[in-house]
Design a protein around this motif. Structure first.
Motif, PDB file in Angstrom:
ATOM      1  N   ASN A  17       0.819  -1.219   0.000  1.00  0.00           N
ATOM      2  CA  ASN A  17       0.000   0.000   0.000  1.00  0.00           C
ATOM      3  C   ASN A  17       0.848   1.263   0.000  1.00  0.00           C
ATOM      4  O   ASN A  17       0.401   2.321   0.412  1.00  0.00           O
ATOM      5  CB  ASN A  17      -0.977   0.015   1.182  1.00  0.00           C
ATOM      6  N   GLY A  18       2.133   1.152  -0.424  1.00  0.00           N
ATOM      7  CA  GLY A  18       3.005   2.311  -0.538  1.00  0.00           C
ATOM      8  C   GLY A  18       3.543   2.839   0.776  1.00  0.00           C
ATOM      9  O   GLY A  18       4.180   3.878   0.819  1.00  0.00           O
ATOM     10  N   THR A  19       3.300   2.152   1.864  1.00  0.00           N
ATOM     11  CA  THR A  19       3.756   2.588   3.180  1.00  0.00           C
ATOM     12  C   THR A  19       4.810   1.618   3.698  1.00  0.00           C
ATOM     13  O   THR A  19       4.595   0.408   3.697  1.00  0.00           O
ATOM     14  CB  THR A  19       2.573   2.616   4.175  1.00  0.00           C
ATOM     15  N   PRO A  56      12.247  -4.137  -5.447  1.00  0.00           N
ATOM     16  CA  PRO A  56      10.905  -4.182  -6.041  1.00  0.00           C
ATOM     17  C   PRO A  56       9.976  -5.206  -5.386  1.00  0.00           C
ATOM     18  O   PRO A  56       8.769  -4.981  -5.299  1.00  0.00           O
ATOM     19  CB  PRO A  56      11.176  -4.554  -7.502  1.00  0.00           C
ATOM     20  N   ALA A  57      10.509  -6.307  -4.899  1.00  0.00           N
ATOM     21  CA  ALA A  57       9.670  -7.338  -4.272  1.00  0.00           C
ATOM     22  C   ALA A  57       8.993  -6.841  -2.999  1.00  0.00           C
ATOM     23  O   ALA A  57       7.978  -7.395  -2.579  1.00  0.00           O
ATOM     24  CB  ALA A  57      10.507  -8.579  -3.970  1.00  0.00           C
ATOM     25  N   ALA A  58       9.508  -5.788  -2.369  1.00  0.00           N
ATOM     26  CA  ALA A  58       8.910  -5.264  -1.141  1.00  0.00           C
ATOM     27  C   ALA A  58       7.527  -4.680  -1.391  1.00  0.00           C
ATOM     28  O   ALA A  58       6.736  -4.552  -0.465  1.00  0.00           O
ATOM     29  CB  ALA A  58       9.815  -4.197  -0.521  1.00  0.00           C
ATOM     30  N   ARG A  59       7.213  -4.350  -2.644  1.00  0.00           N
ATOM     31  CA  ARG A  59       5.915  -3.773  -2.960  1.00  0.00           C
ATOM     32  C   ARG A  59       4.800  -4.816  -3.008  1.00  0.00           C
ATOM     33  O   ARG A  59       3.632  -4.491  -2.873  1.00  0.00           O
ATOM     34  CB  ARG A  59       5.992  -3.004  -4.266  1.00  0.00           C
ATOM     35  N   TRP A  60       5.135  -6.071  -3.205  1.00  0.00           N
ATOM     36  CA  TRP A  60       4.114  -7.127  -3.250  1.00  0.00           C
ATOM     37  C   TRP A  60       4.362  -8.252  -2.251  1.00  0.00           C
ATOM     38  O   TRP A  60       3.516  -9.108  -2.062  1.00  0.00           O
ATOM     39  CB  TRP A  60       3.984  -7.713  -4.654  1.00  0.00           C
ATOM     40  N   GLY A  61       5.515  -8.246  -1.605  1.00  0.00           N
ATOM     41  CA  GLY A  61       5.841  -9.294  -0.642  1.00  0.00           C
ATOM     42  C   GLY A  61       6.549  -8.698   0.559  1.00  0.00           C
ATOM     43  O   GLY A  61       6.490  -7.501   0.803  1.00  0.00           O
TER      44      GLY A  61
END
Length: 81
Positions: A17-19, A56-61
């Protein structure tokens, strides 16, 4: 050669969620497997967390950050700090 420290020393990072969400302890249950591993040389946990936030994986995982447990330096094994 590097060996990961135990999960007791893990910190989890997520950007869902961008946080930025940082949590002490492991995220993965023991029956889950690694999707990959990166070894980076940084001076402290704050620097490692900053790199994890950029992944980049931190945005979905969730990124699990752990220090090296033991390292081989100049012909001998030493504890990582």
């Amino acid at each position: 050669a590097e060996i990961l420290s135990t999960v007791d020393n893990a910190t989890s990072v997520s950007m869902k969620n961008g946080t930025l969400q940082v949590q002490d302890g492991p995220f993965a249950d023991t029956k889950e497997a690694f999707a990959g591993i990166f070894i980076i040389d940084v001076p402290d946990l704050d620097a490692a967390l900053a790199w994890a936030e950029k992944c980049p994986a931190a945005r979905w995982g969730t990124i699990e950050v752990r220090p090296a447990g033991v390292r081989y330096v100049d012909g001998g094994w030493t504890n990582a700090t």
